[in-house]
Enzyme design. Sequence first.
Site, PDB file in Angstrom:
ATOM      1  N   ASP A 129      -3.669  -5.282  -3.162  1.00 27.11           N
ATOM      2  CA  ASP A 129      -2.546  -4.376  -3.407  1.00 27.11           C
ATOM      3  C   ASP A 129      -1.585  -4.930  -4.458  1.00 27.11           C
ATOM      4  O   ASP A 129      -0.388  -5.044  -4.208  1.00 27.11           O
ATOM      5  CB  ASP A 129      -1.827  -4.059  -2.084  1.00 27.11           C
ATOM      6  CG  ASP A 129      -2.726  -3.255  -1.155  1.00 27.11           C
ATOM      7  OD1 ASP A 129      -3.597  -3.876  -0.508  1.00 27.11           O
ATOM      8  OD2 ASP A 129      -2.587  -2.024  -1.117  1.00 27.11           O
TER       9      ASP A 129
ATOM     10  N   HIS B   6      -0.897  -3.340  -7.179  1.00 26.16           N
ATOM     11  CA  HIS B   6      -0.143  -2.171  -7.652  1.00 26.16           C
ATOM     12  C   HIS B   6       0.388  -2.355  -9.068  1.00 26.16           C
ATOM     13  O   HIS B   6       1.573  -2.104  -9.341  1.00 26.16           O
ATOM     14  CB  HIS B   6       0.997  -1.840  -6.680  1.00 26.16           C
ATOM     15  CG  HIS B   6       0.522  -1.171  -5.424  1.00 26.16           C
ATOM     16  ND1 HIS B   6       0.542   0.190  -5.249  1.00 26.16           N
ATOM     17  CD2 HIS B   6      -0.059  -1.685  -4.309  1.00 26.16           C
ATOM     18  CE1 HIS B   6       0.033   0.492  -4.061  1.00 26.16           C
ATOM     19  NE2 HIS B   6      -0.354  -0.629  -3.461  1.00 26.16           N
TER      20      HIS B   6
ATOM     21  N   ASP C  67      -6.206  -1.108  -4.542  1.00 28.91           N
ATOM     22  CA  ASP C  67      -4.881  -0.836  -5.118  1.00 28.91           C
ATOM     23  C   ASP C  67      -4.506  -1.873  -6.170  1.00 28.91           C
ATOM     24  O   ASP C  67      -3.363  -2.342  -6.201  1.00 28.91           O
ATOM     25  CB  ASP C  67      -3.784  -0.743  -4.036  1.00 28.91           C
ATOM     26  CG  ASP C  67      -3.858   0.535  -3.211  1.00 28.91           C
ATOM     27  OD1 ASP C  67      -4.737   1.369  -3.475  1.00 28.91           O
ATOM     28  OD2 ASP C  67      -3.028   0.688  -2.294  1.00 28.91           O
TER      29      ASP C  67
ATOM     30  N   ASN D  24      -6.770   3.375  -2.185  1.00 27.62           N
ATOM     31  CA  ASN D  24      -6.462   4.809  -2.279  1.00 27.62           C
ATOM     32  C   ASN D  24      -5.666   5.120  -3.539  1.00 27.62           C
ATOM     33  O   ASN D  24      -5.716   6.239  -4.035  1.00 27.62           O
ATOM     34  CB  ASN D  24      -5.690   5.276  -1.030  1.00 27.62           C
ATOM     35  CG  ASN D  24      -4.425   4.476  -0.788  1.00 27.62           C
ATOM     36  OD1 ASN D  24      -4.460   3.247  -0.855  1.00 27.62           O
ATOM     37  ND2 ASN D  24      -3.320   5.143  -0.528  1.00 27.62           N
ATOM     38  N   HIS D  25      -4.973   4.129  -4.075  1.00 28.33           N
ATOM     39  CA  HIS D  25      -4.226   4.387  -5.308  1.00 28.33           C
ATOM     40  C   HIS D  25      -5.133   4.427  -6.531  1.00 28.33           C
ATOM     41  O   HIS D  25      -4.831   5.119  -7.496  1.00 28.33           O
ATOM     42  CB  HIS D  25      -3.124   3.337  -5.512  1.00 28.33           C
ATOM     43  CG  HIS D  25      -1.899   3.621  -4.714  1.00 28.33           C
ATOM     44  ND1 HIS D  25      -0.758   4.155  -5.253  1.00 28.33           N
ATOM     45  CD2 HIS D  25      -1.656   3.487  -3.395  1.00 28.33           C
ATOM     46  CE1 HIS D  25       0.142   4.311  -4.306  1.00 28.33           C
ATOM     47  NE2 HIS D  25      -0.370   3.908  -3.163  1.00 28.33           N
TER      48      HIS D  25
ATOM     49  N   HIS E 106     -10.056  -1.191   2.924  1.00 29.98           N
ATOM     50  CA  HIS E 106      -8.742  -0.732   2.455  1.00 29.98           C
ATOM     51  C   HIS E 106      -8.396   0.552   3.204  1.00 29.98           C
ATOM     52  O   HIS E 106      -8.661   1.651   2.720  1.00 29.98           O
ATOM     53  CB  HIS E 106      -8.775  -0.501   0.942  1.00 29.98           C
ATOM     54  CG  HIS E 106      -7.431  -0.219   0.349  1.00 29.98           C
ATOM     55  ND1 HIS E 106      -6.687  -1.149  -0.340  1.00 29.98           N
ATOM     56  CD2 HIS E 106      -6.657   0.898   0.369  1.00 29.98           C
ATOM     57  CE1 HIS E 106      -5.557  -0.637  -0.741  1.00 29.98           C
ATOM     58  NE2 HIS E 106      -5.502   0.622  -0.313  1.00 29.98           N
TER      59      HIS E 106
ATOM     60  N   HIS F  88      -4.515  -2.530   1.861  1.00 25.29           N
ATOM     61  CA  HIS F  88      -3.744  -1.306   2.070  1.00 25.29           C
ATOM     62  C   HIS F  88      -2.441  -1.519   2.838  1.00 25.29           C
ATOM     63  O   HIS F  88      -1.419  -0.926   2.489  1.00 25.29           O
ATOM     64  CB  HIS F  88      -4.586  -0.246   2.779  1.00 25.29           C
ATOM     65  CG  HIS F  88      -3.882   1.070   2.933  1.00 25.29           C
ATOM     66  ND1 HIS F  88      -3.481   1.819   1.857  1.00 25.29           N
ATOM     67  CD2 HIS F  88      -3.482   1.748   4.032  1.00 25.29           C
ATOM     68  CE1 HIS F  88      -2.889   2.935   2.292  1.00 25.29           C
ATOM     69  NE2 HIS F  88      -2.859   2.901   3.598  1.00 25.29           N
TER      70      HIS F  88
ATOM     71  N   HIS G 236       0.795  -3.290   3.445  1.00 27.16           N
ATOM     72  CA  HIS G 236       1.535  -4.121   2.501  1.00 27.16           C
ATOM     73  C   HIS G 236       2.254  -5.312   3.121  1.00 27.16           C
ATOM     74  O   HIS G 236       2.703  -6.205   2.423  1.00 27.16           O
ATOM     75  CB  HIS G 236       2.531  -3.272   1.703  1.00 27.16           C
ATOM     76  CG  HIS G 236       1.881  -2.502   0.605  1.00 27.16           C
ATOM     77  ND1 HIS G 236       2.562  -2.005  -0.465  1.00 27.16           N
ATOM     78  CD2 HIS G 236       0.576  -2.166   0.411  1.00 27.16           C
ATOM     79  CE1 HIS G 236       1.711  -1.377  -1.270  1.00 27.16           C
ATOM     80  NE2 HIS G 236       0.509  -1.460  -0.750  1.00 27.16           N
TER      81      HIS G 236
HETATM   82 MN   LIG Z   1      -1.347  -0.465  -1.525  1.00 30.96          MN
HETATM   83 MN   LIG Z   2      -3.508   1.501  -0.296  1.00 28.75          MN
END
Ligand SMILES: [Mn+2]
Ligand SMILES: [Mn+2]
Lengths: 406, 406
Positions: free
Chosen positions: B14, B16, B54, B124-125, B213, B241, B243
């Site tokens: 993650d 991001h 992510d 998912n992102h 995830h 996933h 955080h």
């Molecule tokens: Mn995430």
């Molecule tokens: Mn996620």
Amino acid sequence: MSDGNVMKILVATDLHVGYKEKDGERGKDSFLALEEVFTIAKERDVDFILLGGDLFHENKPSRKTLHRTMELFRKFCLGNRACHIEIVSDQAVNFGHTSSSVTCVNYEDPNINIKMPVFSIHGNHDDPTGAGELSAIDFLSVAGFLNHFGKPTSLEKIEISPILMQKGSTKLALYGLGSIRDERLHRLFLNKKVTFLRPSESADEWYNIFTIHQNRVKHGATNYIPEEFVEHFIDLVIWGHEHECLIKPQWNTQQSFHVMQPGSSVATSLCEAESKNKHVAVLTIDGRKMETDIIRLRTVRQMYVENVNLAESIRIKSPSREELERAARDYCNERVELLLMRAEDERSGHPKQPIKPLIRLRVDYSGGFESFNAYRFGAQFTDRVANPENIVHFLKKSQRTRSDDF
Amino acid sequence: MSDGNVMKILVATDLHVGYKEKDGERGKDSFLALEEVFTIAKERDVDFILLGGDLFHENKPSRKTLHRTMELFRKFCLGNRACHIEIVSDQAVNFGHTSSSVTCVNYEDPNINIKMPVFSIHGNHDDPTGAGELSAIDFLSVAGFLNHFGKPTSLEKIEISPILMQKGSTKLALYGLGSIRDERLHRLFLNKKVTFLRPSESADEWYNIFTIHQNRVKHGATNYIPEEFVEHFIDLVIWGHEHECLIKPQWNTQQSFHVMQPGSSVATSLCEAESKNKHVAVLTIDGRKMETDIIRLRTVRQMYVENVNLAESIRIKSPSREELERAARDYCNERVELLLMRAEDERSGHPKQPIKPLIRLRVDYSGGFESFNAYRFGAQFTDRVANPENIVHFLKKSQRTRSDDF
Ligand SMILES: [Mn+2]
Ligand SMILES: [Mn+2]
Ligand SMILES: [Mn+2]
Ligand SMILES: [Mn+2]
């Protein structure tokens, strides 16, 4: 075997990859052409590919188009094959403008194995925009698949620094200028704000190519770049952006240089200029001697544009409205059938060339004729023509064609 | 010197990348963390980096974010350093799902010189969408910078084929499953439609990691994946996933496996769970013995979340409305000042750690208190707090925090 003193360069431009990508019939045309360009480069064993801009059709290519393009570059550019061209100019200046991670030509990066180098300027379709002033081709550049050069670093004063290439006794100074708004560049030239830098020593030993992506055809007082703006010492101008294939070098007497306009490899406009066969060229440079070998692209979809004048072609004794319409439709039908026969005759023979041609009838219906439903007319050719939805284009004598945006 | 029988893996999830990229203050936080992860991987001399999804914050990252990410991967992943892990599973199955041009792990491609391999599932992102079902991480994959694995090839029946890795006597079966809608995956597990394939021979010699995830916290009856769904033979589940950093492996007695939840490397929500220190882990696997080394990320922006109850904290004799408001504002002011002092004390010492912390006061103003203008309140901290616009969040006792989308 390639001669150690001879450079071979494949020149192409305006590939417009991703053009009509969502069209079930035409979606792959632009990729086919890119593959063919790569294949020719490989077969001809050129030293590198030189692209004149508009590699991508969209400023922000779709995920699928960008990914597919990267796949093709990876497939055709990575591999074992020595590159014999030495770059003697400051490579950070030539290539460093798009990323701090790009400091040299891709084939000198010890971490990437390049068998086919590609050099490209950007066009107006893939010009740098937004945060970071990045072009879509910079994704290829940061991946190590392409050498992006000729990006202007200022819009007030342009200094064009050549890539200085040497192969044995042959020296090539490759100048490039990515697309700029024509009016602005026109003004910069007029105000002497455009400078071509030259090697400090033995400047006259170099063969000089300039790659540009601007209007060559005059669209307005300053909405194009006259060839006369380009400096005399240039030997060959490679002119991108104009989609008509005028690839045979034209001699400009006043400037004493050749201009080669390769044209696009995919037609983005159903006009006469684009209906000509599409070509690429292989330049062979030996010292200051240059020869061109012009090669037809054989996967390009065929295209026929015909002007039809109903009043001149149809004779009816006692015309009713219905009769005129039917006669017009029948006549157009006949023309399409003839063009389809011609297309069959004229296929390139390449197994990947698409079967269905593009057909455009420019129908002048002045003189009392009626237009008919062009969409319904096209429907009957769905299985045989690539653009059934707009085969017929009605116009009256006074109208001129307007071409799409290149 | 790394032991020829020991695998070292840096685990992070993650990241991001691109989160709040347009925020002048916070825009670079996610890139800093990515750089730090790469730097730790290098310093610890790990065999590879394993990411839990992510990587990108946006499904369609901006041009700048994608380009910058590619730059960083090029910088940290390409270079001279031998990779000692041999992959003995069918690599076309492991990696071929995203592109016909990807048929093996990147470090076995003779045309790309990889010093630091990265393996990642998608989250998912950055899940695959649109034509070609491509994920944003597939750009890295087609560039040869990342190995995308664990992409489900069907949503009706999922067979998870491990990457079988060997280094000397240590054997690792790396299972991965890219993000799927929780309800759907929950149902597939219930209907026995999820299969973990196992090596046909000496299955019990392998150390088994599963990277997932999904929601781990129950949000609804089927809106999460219970740990009990994961097969017993797995030794370590790496859970992306979520955080919150719960990176110390937790032992699940019933399943007899460990679960490691690394948490994100950048806070995407101003909640308590995200205000904890962020970490990555280095796994050391020797035969079937695994040890973890937990490493704090030191470039991550500090974050403090404090609950304030005005009624409990403030005593006023004869409260007028104005007085109550002023008292509340003064009290919050004091809390922020204290947190700023704490932030200064608790800096990591990394020169790149941003100075301004994120601060969130969750102010319960029930019991007759008045809210005040939070925006004006924050304005005075513009130079010292990274999120002046939303430091104060008013709520009444009954309200619960809702966290953002992970
Ligand atoms: Mn995430
Ligand atoms: Mn996620
Ligand atoms: Mn153009
Ligand atoms: Mn063009």
